[in-house]
Design a protein around this motif. Structure first.
Motif: not given
Length: 260
Positions: A152-157, A197-198, A211-212, A237-240
Motif C-alpha cells: 500500500a506504500s508508494r516507493a516508486l521508480i 501517494g507519490v 509523499a502526497g 512526510p513529517d520526517d523528510q
C-alpha cells in the motif's frame, strides 16, 4: 444564514495526544466566534507502562531505504538498498516489485554482517513505473515491511522517459502509478484535495517515498483542457521535509505572466 432567535447545536468529536482542549469556531466573515471547552479525561494514558499498543516482538526494522540510480536508464538494473536490523536476528528477506501495475514478482534481498541489505531489480523499458517493497521476517517469525505500508506504500521508480531537463535548472520529478495519475486528472476529481501517494525525486539525487500529491488552484486552473498547465501541491512526510525545511511545495505550471 442564521436568523435572530434561532438556535443551532453542533457536535464535535476530537482526539489528541497533546495540546489544548479549546475548540475555536466561527461562521462566515469571522461572525459568531466562540470558544468551546471540549471534555477530556483526567487520566491521560499510562506513561511508562504497557498499554494496548504494546508489541511483544516486532519484525526487522529498516533505515535509509532507497533505489539507485534514482532515474535509471532504459533496460538498466536497479539496486535497492536498506539498513536492516533485529535484536532477535534477521530471518528471511524478499524484495517484491510490480512493473506498470502488473503482477507481483519476487527477487532476492540479502544482508551482510554489518546489516547492509541489497537487492537488484531487472531493467525495464523507458517510462516504466516500478513499485517495490521489502518483506522481512525475524528469527522468531515476526513480520515487517519496508516501507511500513508494504504494497500500500508508494516507493516508486520511473525508468528514464526523456522528460527531464538539460538546462541548469532545479528539477522536481513526480512519480505516480499510471492508474492513479489518470484518477487524479479525471474531470470528476479535479476539485478534490485528496492526496495520492507519490515518490518525489529532487535533482535526480534526493528521493522521498510516500509523499502526497493533489491538484492546486481554482477550478479554471485545474481544468483539463489539453494544455497540461495544471498545478500541484505536494506534502512531504513529517520526517523528510523538502530541503530539510518545507512540509509541502507547490508546483505552478500555468505559464501565466504577472498582470501588469
Amino acid at each position: 444564514a442564521i436568523s435572530s432567535g434561532q438556535t443551532y447545536e453542533v457536535s464535535f468529536r476530537a482526539r489528541w495526544l497533546a495540546g489544548s482542549n479549546q475548540l475555536n469556531s466561527r461562521c462566515y466573515y469571522q461572525r459568531l466566534a466562540r470558544t468551546t471547552q471540549l471534555d477530556r479525561p483526567e487520566e491521560c494514558g499510562t506513561p511508562g507502562a504497557a498499554n494496548s499498543r504494546l508489541e511483544a516482538n516486532l519484525g526487522p526494522t529498516f533505515a535509509n531505504l532507497r533505489h539507485d540510480p534514482p532515474v535509471p536508464a532504459a533496460n538498466a538494473p536497479v539496486t535497492i538498498i536498506a539498513d536492516v536490523s533485529d535484536p532477535d536476528g534477521v530471518g528471511t528477506l524478499v524484495l517484491k516489485a510490480r512493473y506498470n501495475e502488473g503482477s507481483v514478482s519476487s527477487h532476492s534481498f540479502s544482508v551482510d554482517a554489518n546489516g547492509r541489505g541489497q537487492g537488484t531489480l531487472p531493467g525495464a523499458a523507458a517510462g516504466t513505473v516500478i513499485q517495490f517493497w521489502i518483506e522481512a521476517t525475524d528469527s522468531l517469525g515476526a513480520n515487517s515491511t519496508a516501507p511500513a505500508a508494504g504494497r500500500a506504500s508508494r516507493a516508486l521508480i520511473q525508468v528514464e522517459d526523456g522528460q527531464g531537463t538539460a538546462l541548469p535548472l532545479q528539477e522536481l520529478r513526480v512519480v505516480m502509478l499510471p492508474s492513479e495519475r489518470s484518477f487524479l486528472l479525471e474531470p470528476l476529481n479535479l476539485m478534490s484535495n485528496e492526496r495520492l501517494g507519490v515518490t518525489m525525486i529532487y535533482n535526480r539525487r534526493h528521493i522521498t517515498y510516500d509523499a502526497g500529491i493533489r491538484m492546486r488552484g481554482s477550478a479554471a486552473g485545474r481544468a483539463r483542457d489539453g494544455t497540461n498547465y495544471q498545478g500541484f501541491n505536494v506534502a512531504y512526510p513529517d520526517d523528510q521535509p523538502f530541503r530539510g525545511v518545507h512540509s509541502s511545495v507547490s508546483i505552478d505550471r500555468s505559464h501565466r505572466r504577472p498582470v501588469v
